[in-house]
Scaffold this motif. Structure first.
Motif, PDB file in Angstrom:
ATOM      1  N   UNK A  13       6.214  -3.191   8.661  1.00  0.00           N
ATOM      2  CA  UNK A  13       7.502  -3.870   8.515  1.00  0.00           C
ATOM      3  C   UNK A  13       7.367  -5.028   7.542  1.00  0.00           C
ATOM      4  N   UNK A  14       8.506  -5.406   6.966  1.00  0.00           N
ATOM      5  CA  UNK A  14       8.572  -6.514   6.020  1.00  0.00           C
ATOM      6  C   UNK A  14       9.683  -7.435   6.490  1.00  0.00           C
ATOM      7  N   UNK A  15       9.357  -8.726   6.657  1.00  0.00           N
ATOM      8  CA  UNK A  15      10.402  -9.653   7.083  1.00  0.00           C
ATOM      9  C   UNK A  15      11.069 -10.282   5.862  1.00  0.00           C
ATOM     10  N   UNK A  16      12.070 -11.118   6.107  1.00  0.00           N
ATOM     11  CA  UNK A  16      12.855 -11.668   4.979  1.00  0.00           C
ATOM     12  C   UNK A  16      12.041 -12.601   4.097  1.00  0.00           C
ATOM     13  N   UNK A  17      10.922 -13.141   4.610  1.00  0.00           N
ATOM     14  CA  UNK A  17      10.058 -13.990   3.803  1.00  0.00           C
ATOM     15  C   UNK A  17       9.054 -13.177   2.991  1.00  0.00           C
ATOM     16  N   UNK A  43      -7.033  11.061   8.639  1.00  0.00           N
ATOM     17  CA  UNK A  43      -6.031  12.088   8.918  1.00  0.00           C
ATOM     18  C   UNK A  43      -5.104  12.226   7.714  1.00  0.00           C
ATOM     19  N   UNK A  44      -5.222  13.302   6.984  1.00  0.00           N
ATOM     20  CA  UNK A  44      -4.426  13.515   5.768  1.00  0.00           C
ATOM     21  C   UNK A  44      -2.943  13.707   6.061  1.00  0.00           C
ATOM     22  N   UNK A  45      -2.574  14.011   7.305  1.00  0.00           N
ATOM     23  CA  UNK A  45      -1.170  14.205   7.671  1.00  0.00           C
ATOM     24  C   UNK A  45      -0.557  12.968   8.300  1.00  0.00           C
ATOM     25  N   UNK A  46      -1.170  11.843   8.071  1.00  0.00           N
ATOM     26  CA  UNK A  46      -0.716  10.569   8.606  1.00  0.00           C
ATOM     27  C   UNK A  46       0.729  10.290   8.218  1.00  0.00           C
ATOM     28  N   UNK A  47       1.496   9.712   9.134  1.00  0.00           N
ATOM     29  CA  UNK A  47       2.890   9.347   8.854  1.00  0.00           C
ATOM     30  C   UNK A  47       3.054   7.832   8.890  1.00  0.00           C
ATOM     31  N   UNK A  48       3.927   7.324   8.036  1.00  0.00           N
ATOM     32  CA  UNK A  48       4.189   5.885   7.962  1.00  0.00           C
ATOM     33  C   UNK A  48       5.682   5.653   8.115  1.00  0.00           C
ATOM     34  N   UNK A  49       6.020   4.675   8.937  1.00  0.00           N
ATOM     35  CA  UNK A  49       7.400   4.256   9.133  1.00  0.00           C
ATOM     36  C   UNK A  49       7.509   2.836   8.608  1.00  0.00           C
ATOM     37  N   UNK A  50       8.299   2.635   7.557  1.00  0.00           N
ATOM     38  CA  UNK A  50       8.477   1.312   6.949  1.00  0.00           C
ATOM     39  C   UNK A  50       9.845   0.785   7.334  1.00  0.00           C
ATOM     40  N   UNK A  51       9.869  -0.398   7.931  1.00  0.00           N
ATOM     41  CA  UNK A  51      11.151  -1.023   8.255  1.00  0.00           C
ATOM     42  C   UNK A  51      11.204  -2.383   7.582  1.00  0.00           C
ATOM     43  N   UNK A  52      12.401  -2.761   7.207  1.00  0.00           N
ATOM     44  CA  UNK A  52      12.577  -4.041   6.538  1.00  0.00           C
ATOM     45  C   UNK A  52      13.756  -4.800   7.096  1.00  0.00           C
ATOM     46  N   UNK A  53      13.607  -6.090   7.150  1.00  0.00           N
ATOM     47  CA  UNK A  53      14.712  -6.966   7.502  1.00  0.00           C
ATOM     48  C   UNK A  53      15.798  -6.767   6.447  1.00  0.00           C
ATOM     49  N   UNK A  54      17.046  -6.858   6.847  1.00  0.00           N
ATOM     50  CA  UNK A  54      18.155  -6.698   5.902  1.00  0.00           C
ATOM     51  C   UNK A  54      18.110  -7.692   4.757  1.00  0.00           C
ATOM     52  N   UNK A  55      17.423  -8.816   4.981  1.00  0.00           N
ATOM     53  CA  UNK A  55      17.279  -9.831   3.933  1.00  0.00           C
ATOM     54  C   UNK A  55      15.969  -9.716   3.159  1.00  0.00           C
ATOM     55  N   UNK A  56      15.167  -8.693   3.475  1.00  0.00           N
ATOM     56  CA  UNK A  56      13.898  -8.500   2.755  1.00  0.00           C
ATOM     57  C   UNK A  56      14.205  -8.168   1.297  1.00  0.00           C
ATOM     58  N   UNK A  57      13.376  -8.682   0.410  1.00  0.00           N
ATOM     59  CA  UNK A  57      13.566  -8.416  -1.018  1.00  0.00           C
ATOM     60  C   UNK A  57      13.118  -6.996  -1.365  1.00  0.00           C
ATOM     61  N   UNK A  58      13.845  -6.403  -2.264  1.00  0.00           N
ATOM     62  CA  UNK A  58      13.562  -5.045  -2.711  1.00  0.00           C
ATOM     63  C   UNK A  58      12.124  -4.928  -3.211  1.00  0.00           C
ATOM     64  N   UNK A  59      11.675  -5.874  -3.995  1.00  0.00           N
ATOM     65  CA  UNK A  59      10.324  -5.790  -4.566  1.00  0.00           C
ATOM     66  C   UNK A  59       9.246  -5.805  -3.490  1.00  0.00           C
ATOM     67  N   UNK A  80      16.233  -0.043   7.526  1.00  0.00           N
ATOM     68  CA  UNK A  80      16.600  -1.410   7.177  1.00  0.00           C
ATOM     69  C   UNK A  80      17.355  -1.999   8.347  1.00  0.00           C
ATOM     70  N   UNK A  81      16.838  -3.114   8.858  1.00  0.00           N
ATOM     71  CA  UNK A  81      17.471  -3.788   9.992  1.00  0.00           C
ATOM     72  C   UNK A  81      18.485  -4.799   9.482  1.00  0.00           C
ATOM     73  N   UNK A  82      19.533  -5.004  10.264  1.00  0.00           N
ATOM     74  CA  UNK A  82      20.536  -6.013   9.933  1.00  0.00           C
ATOM     75  C   UNK A  82      19.876  -7.390   9.907  1.00  0.00           C
ATOM     76  N   UNK A  83      20.293  -8.262   8.982  1.00  0.00           N
ATOM     77  CA  UNK A  83      19.735  -9.612   8.953  1.00  0.00           C
ATOM     78  C   UNK A  83      20.085 -10.359  10.247  1.00  0.00           C
ATOM     79  N   UNK A  84      19.189 -11.240  10.657  1.00  0.00           N
ATOM     80  CA  UNK A  84      19.448 -12.065  11.844  1.00  0.00           C
ATOM     81  C   UNK A  84      20.575 -13.041  11.522  1.00  0.00           C
TER      82      UNK A  84
END
Length: 85
Positions: A13-17, A43-59, A80-84
């Motif tokens: 996950x990535x927070x807004x900072x 494990x070559x079949x590994x899965x990743x779930x990426x979540x970001x705060x709604x205010x997280x920067x695109x970069x 993408x989660x709604x901003x707090x």
């Protein structure tokens, strides 16, 4: 959930900072890349779930995606989660 399912899945996950969390532990991008490479080697079949705060920067989200792709992981989902308020 059984332990086998957990070993095939990682949450990032990535927070807004712009702080990145690997399974709820804050990490730098180099540490993230190393952890992802190790997980993918196991494990070559590994899965990743990426979540970001709604205010997280695109970069910041793209840096995480680049680390995931750089490790050779193809199974990726986003949220993408709604901003707090």
């Amino acid at each position: 959930a059984n332990t086998d399912a957990k070993s095939d899945f990682i949450s990032i996950s990535v927070d807004k900072a712009g702080v990145v969390f690997f399974d709820k532990k804050p990490v730098g991008l180099n540490e993230l890349a190393l952890s992802l490479n190790n997980a993918h080697r196991t494990n070559a079949n590994f899965r990743v779930f990426i979540s970001g705060d709604g205010d997280a920067r695109h970069r910041d989200m793209i840096h995480v995606l680049d680390a995931v792709r750089g490790a050779g992981i193809q199974n990726v989902a986003f949220e993408v989660r709604e901003p707090a308020k």
